[in-house]
Design a protein around this motif. Structure first.
Motif, PDB file in Angstrom:
ATOM      1  N   PRO B  20      34.872  40.543  29.415  1.00  0.00           N
ATOM      2  CA  PRO B  20      33.442  40.834  29.562  1.00  0.00           C
ATOM      3  C   PRO B  20      32.875  40.208  30.834  1.00  0.00           C
ATOM      4  CG  PRO B  20      33.772  39.144  27.911  1.00  0.00           C
ATOM      5  CD  PRO B  20      35.131  39.653  28.275  1.00  0.00           C
ATOM      6  N   GLY B  21      31.710  40.666  31.263  1.00  0.00           N
ATOM      7  CA  GLY B  21      31.047  40.135  32.446  1.00  0.00           C
ATOM      8  C   GLY B  21      30.851  38.623  32.328  1.00  0.00           C
ATOM      9  N   LEU B  22      31.110  37.908  33.416  1.00  0.00           N
ATOM     10  CA  LEU B  22      30.881  36.467  33.527  1.00  0.00           C
ATOM     11  C   LEU B  22      31.821  35.599  32.687  1.00  0.00           C
ATOM     12  CD1 LEU B  22      26.964  36.373  33.573  1.00  0.00           C
ATOM     13  CD2 LEU B  22      28.523  36.332  35.521  1.00  0.00           C
ATOM     14  N   GLY B  24      34.816  34.748  33.554  1.00  0.00           N
ATOM     15  CA  GLY B  24      35.582  33.873  34.447  1.00  0.00           C
ATOM     16  C   GLY B  24      36.806  34.514  35.102  1.00  0.00           C
ATOM     17  N   LYS B  25      36.853  35.823  35.170  1.00  0.00           N
ATOM     18  CA  LYS B  25      37.996  36.512  35.788  1.00  0.00           C
ATOM     19  C   LYS B  25      38.107  36.178  37.276  1.00  0.00           C
ATOM     20  CE  LYS B  25      36.114  40.394  34.463  1.00  0.00           C
ATOM     21  NZ  LYS B  25      35.008  39.888  33.636  1.00  0.00           N
ATOM     22  N   THR B  54      31.226  41.067  40.480  1.00  0.00           N
ATOM     23  CA  THR B  54      32.258  41.989  40.924  1.00  0.00           C
ATOM     24  C   THR B  54      31.761  43.424  40.808  1.00  0.00           C
ATOM     25  OG1 THR B  54      33.904  40.436  40.134  1.00  0.00           O
ATOM     26  CG2 THR B  54      34.674  42.655  40.624  1.00  0.00           C
ATOM     27  N   ASN B 141      38.545  31.175  27.748  1.00  0.00           N
ATOM     28  CA  ASN B 141      38.012  30.402  28.878  1.00  0.00           C
ATOM     29  C   ASN B 141      36.730  29.655  28.499  1.00  0.00           C
ATOM     30  OD1 ASN B 141      37.993  29.490  31.552  1.00  0.00           O
ATOM     31  ND2 ASN B 141      36.650  31.178  32.193  1.00  0.00           N
ATOM     32  N   LYS B 142      36.329  28.772  29.380  1.00  0.00           N
ATOM     33  CA  LYS B 142      35.102  27.964  29.251  1.00  0.00           C
ATOM     34  C   LYS B 142      35.186  26.996  28.070  1.00  0.00           C
ATOM     35  CE  LYS B 142      32.195  31.456  31.450  1.00  0.00           C
ATOM     36  NZ  LYS B 142      30.865  32.022  31.581  1.00  0.00           N
ATOM     37  N   ASP B 144      35.216  24.005  28.190  1.00  0.00           N
ATOM     38  CA  ASP B 144      34.457  22.791  28.497  1.00  0.00           C
ATOM     39  C   ASP B 144      33.023  22.853  27.974  1.00  0.00           C
ATOM     40  OD1 ASP B 144      34.152  24.923  30.407  1.00  0.00           O
ATOM     41  OD2 ASP B 144      32.999  23.553  31.683  1.00  0.00           O
ATOM     42  N   LEU B 145      32.566  24.031  27.595  1.00  0.00           N
ATOM     43  CA  LEU B 145      31.166  24.157  27.182  1.00  0.00           C
ATOM     44  C   LEU B 145      30.986  23.711  25.726  1.00  0.00           C
ATOM     45  CD1 LEU B 145      30.225  27.500  28.963  1.00  0.00           C
ATOM     46  CD2 LEU B 145      29.667  25.155  29.641  1.00  0.00           C
ATOM     47  N   ALA B 168      41.452  27.607  28.355  1.00  0.00           N
ATOM     48  CA  ALA B 168      41.296  27.390  29.786  1.00  0.00           C
ATOM     49  C   ALA B 168      39.902  26.925  30.177  1.00  0.00           C
ATOM     50  CB  ALA B 168      41.613  28.672  30.544  1.00  0.00           C
ATOM     51  N   VAL B 169      39.857  26.251  31.297  1.00  0.00           N
ATOM     52  CA  VAL B 169      38.601  25.963  31.979  1.00  0.00           C
ATOM     53  C   VAL B 169      38.839  26.415  33.416  1.00  0.00           C
ATOM     54  CG1 VAL B 169      36.864  24.221  32.568  1.00  0.00           C
ATOM     55  CG2 VAL B 169      38.282  23.923  30.522  1.00  0.00           C
ATOM     56  N   ALA B 170      38.569  27.666  33.666  1.00  0.00           N
ATOM     57  CA  ALA B 170      38.965  28.261  34.950  1.00  0.00           C
ATOM     58  C   ALA B 170      38.302  27.558  36.124  1.00  0.00           C
ATOM     59  CB  ALA B 170      38.623  29.749  34.968  1.00  0.00           C
ATOM     60  N   ARG B 171      37.114  27.029  35.902  1.00  0.00           N
ATOM     61  CA  ARG B 171      36.388  26.379  36.983  1.00  0.00           C
ATOM     62  C   ARG B 171      37.152  25.174  37.522  1.00  0.00           C
ATOM     63  NH1 ARG B 171      30.165  25.319  35.742  1.00  0.00           N
ATOM     64  NH2 ARG B 171      29.509  27.227  36.755  1.00  0.00           N
TER      65      ARG B 171
HETATM   66  N1  LIG Z   1      31.530  25.996  32.383  1.00  0.00           N
HETATM   67  C1  LIG Z   1      32.390  26.878  32.837  1.00  0.00           C
HETATM   68  N2  LIG Z   1      31.975  27.865  33.672  1.00  0.00           N
HETATM   69  C2  LIG Z   1      32.877  28.757  34.115  1.00  0.00           C
HETATM   70  C3  LIG Z   1      34.250  28.688  33.758  1.00  0.00           C
HETATM   71  N3  LIG Z   1      34.892  29.718  34.357  1.00  0.00           N
HETATM   72  C4  LIG Z   1      33.959  30.390  35.074  1.00  0.00           C
HETATM   73  N4  LIG Z   1      32.746  29.812  34.931  1.00  0.00           N
HETATM   74  C5  LIG Z   1      31.471  30.239  35.540  1.00  0.00           C
HETATM   75  O1  LIG Z   1      31.053  31.467  34.963  1.00  0.00           O
HETATM   76  C6  LIG Z   1      30.384  32.267  35.924  1.00  0.00           C
HETATM   77  C7  LIG Z   1      31.007  33.653  35.992  1.00  0.00           C
HETATM   78  O2  LIG Z   1      32.328  33.551  36.458  1.00  0.00           O
HETATM   79  P1  LIG Z   1      33.068  34.777  37.167  1.00  0.00           P
HETATM   80  O3  LIG Z   1      34.443  34.307  37.492  1.00  0.00           O
HETATM   81  O4  LIG Z   1      32.266  35.317  38.279  1.00  0.00           O
HETATM   82  O5  LIG Z   1      33.107  35.828  35.977  1.00  0.00           O
HETATM   83  P2  LIG Z   1      33.650  37.304  35.972  1.00  0.00           P
HETATM   84  O6  LIG Z   1      32.468  38.191  35.806  1.00  0.00           O
HETATM   85  O7  LIG Z   1      34.541  37.378  34.782  1.00  0.00           O
HETATM   86  O8  LIG Z   1      34.411  37.550  37.248  1.00  0.00           O
HETATM   87  C8  LIG Z   1      30.467  31.514  37.227  1.00  0.00           C
HETATM   88  O9  LIG Z   1      29.266  30.834  37.434  1.00  0.00           O
HETATM   89  C9  LIG Z   1      31.609  30.552  36.996  1.00  0.00           C
HETATM   90  O10 LIG Z   1      31.494  29.388  37.784  1.00  0.00           O
HETATM   91  C10 LIG Z   1      34.664  27.631  32.879  1.00  0.00           C
HETATM   92  O11 LIG Z   1      35.836  27.508  32.509  1.00  0.00           O
HETATM   93  N5  LIG Z   1      33.696  26.788  32.440  1.00  0.00           N
END
Ligand SMILES: Nc1nc2c(ncn2[C@@H]2O[C@H](COP(=O)(O)OP(=O)(O)O)[C@@H](O)[C@H]2O)c(=O)[nH]1
Ligand SMILES: [Mg+2]
Lengths: 160, 195
Positions: B20-22, B24-25, B54, B141-142, B144-145, B168-171
């Motif tokens: 889904p959007g946002l 973390g891809k 994207t 993903n995420k 850490d939240l 995962a915590v992709a960040r």
């Molecule tokens: N807290 C947190 N934020 C993340 C993580 N992975 C991605 N984000 C944030 O989520 C937002 C969307 O990430 P993005 O990679 O652009 O998502 P996409 O739409 O799947 O490509 C960005 O602000 C990232 O920094 C994570 O593991 N933890």
């Protein structure tokens, strides 16, 4: 169930490369390259040291995919040719046999007319080569070199 | 569709990050890009909107090393996650060799995750693929939240068939390479079967 594999052998590669090399000269082009519809670069010729062919290949395939999607919505078969005119560089994109994409980058030393003419001939040649390549791939006994690899080989790839 | 080039002695495979959007891809690809040696990677391309969402795809070419004298090259793609970009997602799935589903672990994204897996299945089926037969891994993903669903809940919802999955915590990169390696391994194993 997975797509048939795309395979390139030395014999066909040399034939394709010869067509591409000749097209650069005959069309006065800067760069010529061939990409499959999934964005994999197959062959390139010309001034390729100064451009990022991998990126161009992926974007070309994306572009063709997008226009293909538009064609479908318009109930068109496919837009087989595209031309983008820039200030210095121009790009001519031709879909060959609905399989691969032939890209010619040229500047003012050439012309669209000349490029079109040479692309037409090269497309026919390429079409033949890819057809015979496809037949070869489908022949029984054309095993993938990966049939022999072991789980250990795969694990080793990641042990660093 | 993998591409075996006997001339260049290399094998090329296409991997797609879906979700889904946002979720973390793009962040996955950015981390991989940052942590890979220059000689093993090409340029990362992002076709994004002005707000960095994207628009069409992100693209990152990677070399993973050699097997039996063949270079293994992986082309990583992400899809745009928003619902209305479905036509683009279908295009990017063409010729795919392996899929990574990135789920957003936050409880409020539960429905978005489910919709997206369903959408993945449908779009693959349209092209004659079955998600159950394709090399496929899941990433939660995420982690850490604070407001995230438990691992068990996520597994039950998103991964009923028990494919390899990773927290995962992709960040910060946690789990990013584990996920990539797992799917690459499945793809190579599939090639070995000679399908
Ligand atoms: N807290 C947190 N934020 C993340 C993580 N992975 C991605 N984000 C944030 O989520 C937002 C969307 O990430 P993005 O990679 O652009 O998502 P996409 O739409 O799947 O490509 C960005 O602000 C990232 O920094 C994570 O593991 N933890
Ligand atoms: Mg993105």
């Amino acid at each position: 169930m997975i797509n048939p594999q795309m395979v390139m052998y030395e014999e066909e590669f040399n034939q394709i490369q010869a067509v591409v090399d000749r097209l650069v000269r005959d069309a006065n082009a800067k760069v010529v390259f061939i990409v499959d519809k999934n964005g994999q670069l197959i062959a390139a010729s010309g001034d390729i040291d100064n451009i990022d062919t991998t990126s161009l290949a992926s974007l070309t395939a994306g572009n063709i995919a997008a226009t293909g999607g538009m064609a479908k919505l318009l109930k068109e078969n496919e837009f087989a040719t595209q031309f983008h005119e820039g200030e210095k560089a121009n790009i001519h994109i031709q879909l060959v046999g609905n399989r691969v994409i032939l890209v010619v980058i040229f500047d003012s030393r050439s012309s669209l007319g000349l490029v079109r003419l040479r692309v037409k001939k090269a497309s026919e040649e390429l079409n033949h080569i890819f057809e015979s390549l496809l037949k070869k791939v489908q022949e029984p006994g054309a095993d993938s070199p990966f049939a022999e690899i072991t789980d250990e080989d795969i694990d080793n790839l990641f042990n660093d | 569709m993998s591409f075996i080039n006997y001339m260049a002695r290399e094998i090329n495979c296409k991997l797609v990050y879906y979700g889904p959007g946002l979720c973390g891809k793009t962040t996955n690809l950015q981390y991989i890009y940052e942590r890979t040696n220059p000689e093993a990677k090409g340029k990362m391309i992002s076709l994004a909107t002005e707000t960095e969402r994207t628009l069409f795809f992100d693209f990152l070419p990677l070399s993973l090393g050699e097997i039996r004298g063949f270079k293994t090259r992986f082309h990583l793609y992400t899809v745009p996650g928003q619902v209305f970009y479905d036509a683009s997602r279908k295009l990017i799935l063409k010729g795919v060799d392996g899929v990574i589903f990135v789920a957003d672990s936050q409880i409020e994204r539960t429905e978005a995750n489910l919709e997206s897996v369903e959408n993945l299945r449908t779009n693959l089926a349209e092209q004659g693929y079955s998600l159950d037969k394709l090399p496929y891994v899941v990433q939660y993903n995420k982690r850490d939240l604070p407001n995230v669903a438990s691992l068990e809940e996520l597994r039950q919802m998103i991964n009923p068939t028990n494919v390899p999955d990773f927290e995962a915590v992709a960040r910060t990169g946690v789990g990013v390479f584990d996920t990539l390696k797992a799917v690459a391994k499945l793809v190579l194993t599939e090639l070995k079967k000679g399908s």
